[in-house]
Design a protein around this motif. Structure first.
Motif, PDB file in Angstrom:
ATOM      1  N   CYS A  66      14.901 103.969  54.793  1.00  0.00           N
ATOM      2  CA  CYS A  66      14.628 105.382  54.568  1.00  0.00           C
ATOM      3  C   CYS A  66      15.674 106.032  53.687  1.00  0.00           C
ATOM      4  CB  CYS A  66      14.535 106.081  55.911  1.00  0.00           C
ATOM      5  SG  CYS A  66      15.928 105.688  56.989  1.00  0.00           S
ATOM      6  N   TYR A  67      15.883 105.458  52.501  1.00  0.00           N
ATOM      7  CA  TYR A  67      16.812 106.072  51.567  1.00  0.00           C
ATOM      8  C   TYR A  67      16.045 106.703  50.407  1.00  0.00           C
ATOM      9  CZ  TYR A  67      19.553 102.585  54.105  1.00  0.00           C
ATOM     10  OH  TYR A  67      20.110 101.802  55.084  1.00  0.00           O
ATOM     11  N   GLY A  68      14.741 106.681  50.504  1.00  0.00           N
ATOM     12  CA  GLY A  68      13.899 107.254  49.465  1.00  0.00           C
ATOM     13  C   GLY A  68      12.518 106.666  49.596  1.00  0.00           C
ATOM     14  N   ASN A  69      11.549 107.274  48.886  1.00  0.00           N
ATOM     15  CA  ASN A  69      10.202 106.720  48.920  1.00  0.00           C
ATOM     16  C   ASN A  69      10.089 105.658  47.840  1.00  0.00           C
ATOM     17  OD1 ASN A  69       7.316 106.675  47.767  1.00  0.00           O
ATOM     18  ND2 ASN A  69       7.064 107.542  49.802  1.00  0.00           N
ATOM     19  N   SER A  70       9.840 104.439  48.281  1.00  0.00           N
ATOM     20  CA  SER A  70       9.860 103.304  47.362  1.00  0.00           C
ATOM     21  C   SER A  70       8.899 103.506  46.183  1.00  0.00           C
ATOM     22  CB  SER A  70       9.499 102.038  48.137  1.00  0.00           C
ATOM     23  OG  SER A  70       9.472 100.943  47.285  1.00  0.00           O
TER      24      SER A  70
END
Lengths: 398, 288
Positions: A66-70
């Protein structure tokens, strides 16, 4: 590229296999790596969020979290970084199909319109195992969604590459009519951020053989690739080419992280440590055991006694406090850093005066790091019990 | 917004426990639900970033996947909850492994925003298998979450980290955690079918180990637990009987997708039972 259509690209890939023996693909994460991979002769490029994370100096596995939307990351990278610089190599979109925010049909349409020739399921749940995988699957974050996306993409005339890690997944993807089955061998071994635990090359071969045999049996037209894992050297790949019916290699870290780590490190450190590469390198990288640290300091004095030497500077470079460093030095050498330096310089001064009798005392002082002759003379007197001139006089008489 | 610092919260909880009462924590990712935290009677609330995901039909677990930037989402969706809550402390579920944050600065921002404390959520502790081994091997490990909790403690934020075993409990206590939340692990339908769900005894044993180890470091650190095994009143009662020093329980709303489905279908079914009544009444009317 997109206008030429999927059939043309597949024909070209097959021709490449017939002529050159195999396909090389690169999983890229920036405009630069895409461009260079294309220049190097990559037949196909994969825009993956894992690639982006690697370029940013993070582990490929960050792409799962969950470090960004892939998907957003890949879309933006493709549109902004890759397409403007690479037009002649087909680019696949690394699609995380289980994304709950996607309306799959519309998104695939958008992918196609943006210029991607196809999709590949990445990050793929195939890489995830254990109870965690089971729990994710049960609530809809499933590999089957990836299979469904590949099937739909096929119907929309997009080129499809399927990452698989097991026989069951291969079967599902063959049923979904994937154009390329790519055996994902896990994380790439080696380098600073490489996997510590991975398949061995012979384990990889065993599984690859089974997966490819299944592909050939069900549909000989499916292209058979492998991705990453333990094969990060040409030699490993040659082994796999010889021992399986593998037709291509997709490199991730192999083609970006590892070459970049090595070359940037080498370039910067060669500029930084040009004169005394080893001593300084040792100090900086904290490559020392219990006595190597003090050893490095003594080397440093040997190399720099002619210049200004400050314990505080050495300490700063070695990321330690001067008092700690001084303490260590005294403990191991038996005298303080300053005393040692003084002794070393006076020893050198005497050596100079003996070997070259024409040298003036002032020059000697300069050569052992004293700008101020008076200071040198004072220290020499303190150390030897006579002034430099007297010492020189005695020497000349001999 | 509740004006209490860490010390006051800790003392409040200690007083509560000294009266022999249990602490009950509640977690939620949905703003609409989290806002009821005050009225729910819970002692504290943990707010997660998973609101969007849950609206899209996934559960808290999916919060760990690359669908959202967890820490950004948390910041963006927390305002309303923080403004409405007046009685109980609100903790933030912080993704401690996030490699794009200078963690102490981020925690400082959360504190300024009004959060009273933090919890490590999403946590890589929930991940197992070869995948987990690779995570730890490539630097995305539980240790980063321990570091996050330490940084939060240094900023005087209240911390209630999720731990899965005694080792993690020890590490978190050392890092300064004010309270531990023991997670009994994932329970899948598949595991249930295979009969592989850890029994209540197993959970109690694990809990006991964690209590022992962490109490050795700091005496009377409050320990809560969470898991399907204690989601029923019966299970919770059994645990309390076995381990009276347990400080309390934690619960999440909405829980998994299945729960909300069950709640909804249950309610609908209740109304459906009225079908017959309606038909009967109708018939009666016609007969008249």
């Amino acid at each position: 590229m997109n206008e030429q259509g999927k059939d043309y690209i597949l024909r070209r890939l097959r021709a490449e296999i017939n002529v050159g023996g195999h396909i090389i693909g690169a999983a890229v994460g920036s405009g630069m790596t895409a461009k260079l991979a294309a220049m190097g002769g990559a037949d196909i490029l994969l825009a993956l969020s894992a690639g982006k994370f690697r370029i940013m100096g993070r582990s490929s596995l960050s792409s799962f979290f969950c470090y960004g939307n892939s998907n957003q990351i890949v879309m933006e990278m493709g549109k902004r970084e890759i397409f403007p610089v690479v037009q002649d190599v087909p680019l696949l979109f690394g699609l995380m199909a289980s994304d709950p925010y996607l309306k799959l049909f519309d998104y695939l349409q958008e992918i196609k319109e943006s210029g991607f020739v196809g999709v590949v399921n990445s990050p793929t749940l195939a890489q995830v195992d254990g109870l965690f995988r089971e729990a994710l699957e049960e609530e809809g974050n499933s590999y089957d969604r990836e299979v469904a996306a590949i099937r739909l993409a096929n119907q929309m005339n997009l080129l499809t590459m399927a990452f698989v890690c097991s026989i069951e997944e291969t079967e599902k993807m063959i049923d979904a009519q994937a154009d390329i089955i790519c055996f994902h061998m896990g994380l790439t071994a080696g380098g600073l951020l490489g996997a510590k635990r991975h398949l061995s090359i012979s384990e990889a071969r065993g599984l690859a053989e089974k997966i490819f045999a299944l592909c050939k049996e069900r549909n000989p037209d499916i292209l058979r690739f492998v991705y990453a894992g333990p094969a990060n050297k040409l030699m490993d790949m040659q082994y796999l080419y010889r021992n399986t019916s593998c037709q291509g290699y997709i490199g991730g870290s192999t083609f970006d992280r590892i070459p970049m780590e090595e070359s940037i490190y080498a370039a910067v450190s060669s500029f930084k440590n040009h004169s005394h590469p080893e001593t300084l390198g040792n100090l900086r990288e904290r490559k020392w055991g219990s006595n190597q640290l003090v050893e490095s300091m003594r080397h440093y004095i040997e190399e720099h006694y002619g210049d200004e030497v400050k314990l505080s500077d050495i300490a700063m470079v070695a990321h330690m406090s001067p008092s700690y460093l001084g303490g260590r030095f005294k403990k191991e050498v038996g005298m303080s850093f300053t005393d040692y330096l003084l002794q070393f310089r006076m020893g050198k001064a005497k050596e100079l005066m003996r070997s070259n009798r024409n040298l003036s005392c002032k020059e000697v002082a300069l050569q052992v790091g004293y700008e101020d002759y008076a200071q040198f003379s004072k220290m020499f007197h303190k150390y030897e019990g006579l002034s430099p001139r007297e010492y020189q006089g005695i020497n000349k008489k001999r | 917004m509740l004006r209490k610092n860490r010390q006051e919260i800790v003392e409040g909880f200690q007083e509560h426990l000294s009266k022999g009462k249990l602490l009950v924590g509640v977690g939620s990712g949905m703003e609409q639900i989290a806002k009821h935290g005050d009225k729910s009677g819970a002692d504290f609330l943990v707010f997660y970033h998973t609101g969007h995901l849950q609206s899209a039909g996934r559960s808290l677990l999916a919060g760990i996947l690359s669908y959202d930037d967890a820490n950004t989402c948390l910041q963006e969706s927390s305002n309303e909850v923080l403004y409405t809550m007046r009685k109980i402390p609100v903790l933030a579920g912080v993704c401690g492994t996030d490699p794009f944050r200078k963690m102490d600065m981020f925690l400082g921002e959360l504190k300024e925003r009004g959060f009273h404390g933090v919890q490590n959520f999403p946590t890589v502790g929930i991940v197992d298998g070869r995948f987990r081994a690779n995570l730890e091997g490539t630097g995305i490990g539980y240790q980063l979450e321990v570091d996050m909790i330490r940084a939060a403690h240094e900023l005087d934020l209240f911390t209630c980290p999720i731990v899965f075993d005694a080792e993690q409990g020890e590490a978190m206590t050392m890092a300064g955690a004010d309270m531990l939340l023991v997670h009994f692990g994932l329970v899948t339908k598949g595991a249930k079918a295979r009969g592989e769900v850890p029994s209540l005894e197993d959970c109690c044993e694990k809990l006991r180990q964690i209590m022992e180890k962490s109490n050795a470091i700091r005496r009377h650190i409050p320990i809560l637990c969470y898991g399907i095994q204690v989601s029923s009143l019966e299970g919770a009662m059994q645990v309390i009987q076995r381990l009276p020093s347990l400080a309390g329980f934690f619960t999440v709303f909405p829980g998994n997708v299945e729960d909300s489905e069950r709640d909804m279908t249950g309610r609908i079914k209740e109304y459906r039972t009225l079908d017959k009544l309606k038909k009967a009444a109708h018939r009666l009317r016609i007969a008249e």
